[in-house]
Write an enzyme that holds these catalytic residues in place. Sequence first.
Site, PDB file in Angstrom:
ATOM      1  N   ASP A  12       0.863  -1.163   0.000  1.00 16.31           N
ATOM      2  CA  ASP A  12       0.000   0.000   0.000  1.00 16.31           C
ATOM      3  C   ASP A  12       0.922   1.243   0.000  1.00 16.31           C
ATOM      4  O   ASP A  12       2.066   1.160   0.457  1.00 16.31           O
ATOM      5  CB  ASP A  12      -0.855  -0.031   1.276  1.00 16.31           C
ATOM      6  CG  ASP A  12      -1.566   1.269   1.505  1.00 16.31           C
ATOM      7  OD1 ASP A  12      -2.368   1.661   0.649  1.00 16.31           O
ATOM      8  OD2 ASP A  12      -1.318   1.915   2.548  1.00 16.31           O
ATOM      9  N   TYR A  14      -0.102   5.055   0.733  1.00 15.63           N
ATOM     10  CA  TYR A  14      -0.313   6.159   1.676  1.00 15.63           C
ATOM     11  C   TYR A  14      -0.469   5.654   3.111  1.00 15.63           C
ATOM     12  O   TYR A  14      -1.358   4.864   3.404  1.00 15.63           O
ATOM     13  CB  TYR A  14      -1.520   6.990   1.251  1.00 15.63           C
ATOM     14  CG  TYR A  14      -1.317   7.578  -0.125  1.00 15.63           C
ATOM     15  CD1 TYR A  14      -0.329   8.543  -0.334  1.00 15.63           C
ATOM     16  CD2 TYR A  14      -2.049   7.144  -1.215  1.00 15.63           C
ATOM     17  CE1 TYR A  14      -0.091   9.070  -1.598  1.00 15.63           C
ATOM     18  CE2 TYR A  14      -1.823   7.659  -2.490  1.00 15.63           C
ATOM     19  CZ  TYR A  14      -0.843   8.625  -2.664  1.00 15.63           C
ATOM     20  OH  TYR A  14      -0.609   9.135  -3.918  1.00 15.63           O
ATOM     21  N   SER A 120      -2.074   0.657  -4.874  1.00 15.91           N
ATOM     22  CA  SER A 120      -2.628   1.789  -4.138  1.00 15.91           C
ATOM     23  C   SER A 120      -3.885   2.324  -4.790  1.00 15.91           C
ATOM     24  O   SER A 120      -4.078   2.188  -6.000  1.00 15.91           O
ATOM     25  CB  SER A 120      -1.571   2.894  -4.093  1.00 15.91           C
ATOM     26  OG  SER A 120      -2.108   4.099  -3.594  1.00 15.91           O
ATOM     27  N   ASN A 121      -4.685   2.958  -3.967  1.00 18.24           N
ATOM     28  CA  ASN A 121      -5.835   3.690  -4.494  1.00 18.24           C
ATOM     29  C   ASN A 121      -5.402   4.949  -5.234  1.00 18.24           C
ATOM     30  O   ASN A 121      -6.203   5.547  -5.966  1.00 18.24           O
ATOM     31  CB  ASN A 121      -6.786   4.063  -3.343  1.00 18.24           C
ATOM     32  CG  ASN A 121      -7.625   2.883  -2.896  1.00 18.24           C
ATOM     33  OD1 ASN A 121      -7.717   1.880  -3.602  1.00 18.24           O
ATOM     34  ND2 ASN A 121      -8.235   2.994  -1.721  1.00 18.24           N
TER      35      ASN A 121
END
Length: 228
Positions: A12, A14, A120-121
């Site tokens: 991931d 953030y 990641s988003n």
Amino acid sequence: MRNDAITAVAFDAYGTLFDVFSVTTLCEQLFPGTGRALAHLWRTKQLQYSVWRSLMERYEDFWRVTEDGLVYASESLQLDLTAAKRAQLMAAYLNLAAFPDVRPGLEALKHSGFKLAILSNGAPKMLGAVTKNAGIDTLFDAIVSADEVRVFKPSPAVYRAVAERLAVQMDALAFVSSNAWDVSGAASAGLTAFWLQRAAGEPPEELGYAATRVVSSLPELAERLARS
Ligand code: LAC
């Protein structure tokens, strides 16, 4: 625990690799006395909007979601977010600091032969900029964004996307996040999930699908994976 099937590790971004609260200094400069509150509400709203948009099936990319979160947080705290301040704060999101354990952990994993990825988003342009600005862009074999499937984690579609991109089976892929909800999402989707517990004492989310293992730094993770 046996990890000998693991050949690739996805991270991931953030909160895990990059400190989202490194924007606090700028928030405080622009809004003295309210910097911490703004940084925290901004992150909370960014995450909420990503979940709400996924449920509404009204995808907009994470740059938009991040900016919307900033606008809401400023309004909620009654701050005068001028166009210039808004642009400055958004630019700061492309320059987040990597946590100090990130580079040594990634280098150790790479040295042990693992394929490395970001999952990641974040929108592709955000992830490209933040990894380059932190000087860690060359350590990854792939940077995979939720933007490819137009829904955000913890949707299982996102976790599947990284296995496809790296051309590995789901059971050969480990996922690492400091966000406990993300760990549950990855475990639920069938990945070996490591919780990088950056805030000591933080409880796991009550979502089921616990982490396979909890670690407190990336070098510790590298050591565990290499030993198995
Ligand atoms: C990420 C955020 C949600 O996907 O932490 O990087």
